[in-house]
Scaffold this motif. Structure first.
Motif, PDB file in Angstrom:
ATOM      1  N   ARG A 292     -42.514  -3.135 -48.639  1.00  0.00           N
ATOM      2  CA  ARG A 292     -41.155  -2.853 -49.100  1.00  0.00           C
ATOM      3  C   ARG A 292     -40.705  -3.931 -50.083  1.00  0.00           C
ATOM      4  O   ARG A 292     -41.203  -5.058 -50.046  1.00  0.00           O
ATOM      5  CB  ARG A 292     -40.186  -2.853 -47.912  1.00  0.00           C
ATOM      6  CG  ARG A 292     -40.258  -1.633 -47.021  1.00  0.00           C
ATOM      7  CD  ARG A 292     -39.140  -1.681 -46.004  1.00  0.00           C
ATOM      8  NE  ARG A 292     -39.116  -0.532 -45.120  1.00  0.00           N
ATOM      9  CZ  ARG A 292     -38.583   0.644 -45.431  1.00  0.00           C
ATOM     10  NH1 ARG A 292     -38.026   0.811 -46.609  1.00  0.00           N
ATOM     11  NH2 ARG A 292     -38.597   1.637 -44.578  1.00  0.00           N
ATOM     12  N   ASN A 293     -39.748  -3.572 -50.931  1.00  0.00           N
ATOM     13  CA  ASN A 293     -39.127  -4.576 -51.797  1.00  0.00           C
ATOM     14  C   ASN A 293     -38.205  -5.489 -51.005  1.00  0.00           C
ATOM     15  O   ASN A 293     -38.091  -6.678 -51.292  1.00  0.00           O
ATOM     16  CB  ASN A 293     -38.331  -3.891 -52.909  1.00  0.00           C
ATOM     17  CG  ASN A 293     -39.227  -3.245 -53.946  1.00  0.00           C
ATOM     18  OD1 ASN A 293     -40.375  -3.630 -54.110  1.00  0.00           O
ATOM     19  ND2 ASN A 293     -38.709  -2.252 -54.646  1.00  0.00           N
ATOM     20  N   VAL A 294     -37.516  -4.916 -50.045  1.00  0.00           N
ATOM     21  CA  VAL A 294     -36.587  -5.651 -49.192  1.00  0.00           C
ATOM     22  C   VAL A 294     -36.981  -5.399 -47.746  1.00  0.00           C
ATOM     23  O   VAL A 294     -37.295  -4.259 -47.365  1.00  0.00           O
ATOM     24  CB  VAL A 294     -35.130  -5.199 -49.432  1.00  0.00           C
ATOM     25  CG1 VAL A 294     -34.175  -5.957 -48.527  1.00  0.00           C
ATOM     26  CG2 VAL A 294     -34.745  -5.380 -50.896  1.00  0.00           C
ATOM     27  N   ALA A 295     -36.985  -6.440 -46.933  1.00  0.00           N
ATOM     28  CA  ALA A 295     -37.415  -6.316 -45.538  1.00  0.00           C
ATOM     29  C   ALA A 295     -36.624  -5.232 -44.817  1.00  0.00           C
ATOM     30  O   ALA A 295     -35.401  -5.123 -44.955  1.00  0.00           O
ATOM     31  CB  ALA A 295     -37.243  -7.644 -44.812  1.00  0.00           C
TER      32      ALA A 295
ATOM     33  N   SER B  72     -42.233  -6.863 -46.558  1.00  0.00           N
ATOM     34  CA  SER B  72     -41.935  -7.310 -47.921  1.00  0.00           C
ATOM     35  C   SER B  72     -42.923  -8.426 -48.279  1.00  0.00           C
ATOM     36  O   SER B  72     -43.582  -9.006 -47.406  1.00  0.00           O
ATOM     37  CB  SER B  72     -40.507  -7.840 -48.010  1.00  0.00           C
ATOM     38  OG  SER B  72     -40.385  -9.051 -47.270  1.00  0.00           O
TER      39      SER B  72
END
Length: 456
Positions: free
Chosen positions: A335-338, A357
């Motif tokens: 993911r880009n963000v957790a 991430s």
């Protein structure tokens, strides 16, 4: 292209175990099998629709609840009706039509749509017609546009997501739930070369699934700078295609760890038939028990099954087994963000899964002072891989229905469609991270070596 791309591995169906009954397959698929005195799996009890007119006539409150659901998703272009057959809203160019077949289905979706939509659709309590991938892409986009969640929605999501802690026994149960539902099922829709259940690599978007998967294997081997005589350890080897490919085409020896018995059975049969048993050793054990010294560490599609609490331990395993001049690669959904995996997929399809991430992945590397040498994101390659899988799944859907049942067919269709939408919308990423020890200086001066033409 290599001859390997046009020559499928021998079919091991003649050596597989006797066909399972429908009941046995359903038990395996939905996690209600028993081993000794332990009941394993994560499938909750099924709730089926009772009767054709559940809970009586449609009320204004029912319609209000459905309108709130559409509002949360920023009003996707979807026609919606309830169990009385009347449409609540109608759009000019709908991508899909939804029908709620009972009142409790509406209530469940209001409470936690990410968790309950999959079960309701699979059980037939929500009927669907249209383009499911487009529908899910519209929903993902609408949720993003709606921005921050309210406090109640945050609480519901927190309650719906399980905290992932994959102990040795839990990890085995999780793998059993997803991978040991039969090799025959996966053979229907994965590539015919090596049955790879991980992202392909498409330098040419028009490539076949088989060619793209073989190209992916070369891409990984070049990133690892494999040379004859290297000792490679693979953590989580699937059906063993990468380990056999490395041994056959790059002259290395491989020790591959896996805890799926079905996958290992297939992998060992293929290694024996291809004369690679002296080059590849398949070990039925958890990655935490890796022992020995190796020039290369590789893991493709396993990190998703490692809880973030165990990342430092994974780093210690790599540190313990990797030579001073060793190289490593980890290939994982991320993911880009957790954030957690979609709760329905985590509970019904991939129990124990967590896509990290890049920041979270550094908990593997930083404590042991590993140097990151290369990071590549193959997000759209995974979307295209899934499109191939979905097309083959639909081509064989009657066979799947005979092997399992209609509920299973719908669940896996939703899983594949939802995964495509997650990658095309940017909800999920696909990271390949190459690393070495800090003092390792035998590094390429450019990335040109990654794109040399595969030898014939």
């Amino acid at each position: 292209m290599r001859e390997q791309q046009h020559k499928a591995e021998p079919d091991s169906s003649t050596t597989s175990s006797p066909s399972l009954t429908l009941t046995e397959r359903k038990k395996q698929a939905w996690g209600v099998e028993e081993q000794g005195d332990r009941r394993i799996g994560t499938r909750a009890r099924k709730v089926r629709q009772n009767g054709s007119h559940p809970f009586g006539r449609v009320t204004a409150l029912d319609r209000w609840f459905v309108n709130k659901i559409m509002e949360v998703a920023d009003h996707p272009p979807v026609n919606v009706s309830l169990w009385d057959g009347k449409q609540i809203n109608k759009v000019e160019e709908p991508v899909a039509s939804l029908r709620f077949n009972d009142r409790l289905a509406v209530w469940k979706l209001v409470l936690h749509p990410e968790l309950h939509f999959g079960d309701l659709y699979s059980a037939g309590r929500i009927s669907f017609e249209g383009d499911m991938v487009r529908f899910l892409e519209e929903v993902y986009g609408g949720l993003k546009r709606n921005g921050k969640q309210g406090g109640f929605r945050k609480l519901v999501n927190w309650l719906g997501h399980r905290r992932i802690a994959n102990s040795l026994s839990q990890a085995r149960d999780n793998i059993y739930h997803h991978y040991d539902i039969s090799n025959e099922f996966y053979r229907l829709w994965l590539d015919k070369v090596a049955m790879q259940y991980t992202c392909s690599y498409f330098p040419d978007p028009q490539m076949s699934l088989e060619d793209s998967q073989t190209t992916k294997l070369h891409h990984i081997c070049r990133k690892l700078q494999l040379k004859p005589g290297d000792r490679v350890v693979e953590a989580g080897c699937g059906w063993g295609g990468l380990s056999r490919f490395m041994a056959k085409h790059y002259g290395v020896t491989v020790k591959a760890y896996n805890i799926s018995r079905e996958q290992l059975r297939f992998a060992r049969e293929q290694a024996e038939e291809q004369g690679l048993s002296d080059k590849v050793e398949y070990v039925e054990d958890d990655y935490r028990n890796i022992r020995g010294s190796f020039d290369v560490f590789v893991s493709v599609g396993m990190l998703e099954h490692v809880g973030i609490r165990d990342y430092s331990e994974l780093g210690q395993v790599i540190d313990r087994c990797l030579e001073p001049d060793g190289r490593g690669l980890i290939h994982t959904i991320g993911r880009n963000v957790a954030g957690p995996m979609n709760p329905w997929i985590e509970r019904r399809i991939f129990p124990g899964a967590y896509p990290p991430s890049l920041r979270e992945m550094m908990d593997i590397f930083e404590p042991c002072r590993f140097s990151i040498q290369d990071v590549e994101n193959l997000r759209l390659h995974y979307a295209k891989t899934l499109e191939h899988w979905l097309a083959r799944y639909e081509e064989n859907v009657e066979t799947v229905r005979e092997m399992f049942d209609e509920e299973f067919v719908r669940a896996w269709r939703l899983y594949l469609c939802g995964s495509i939408a997650a990658f095309t919308s940017g909800e999920l990423q696909l990271f390949q991270v190459v690393f070495t020890r800090a003092q390792h200086n035998q590094l390429p001066w450019s990335r040109a070596y990654l794109y040399t033409r595969d030898a014939d």
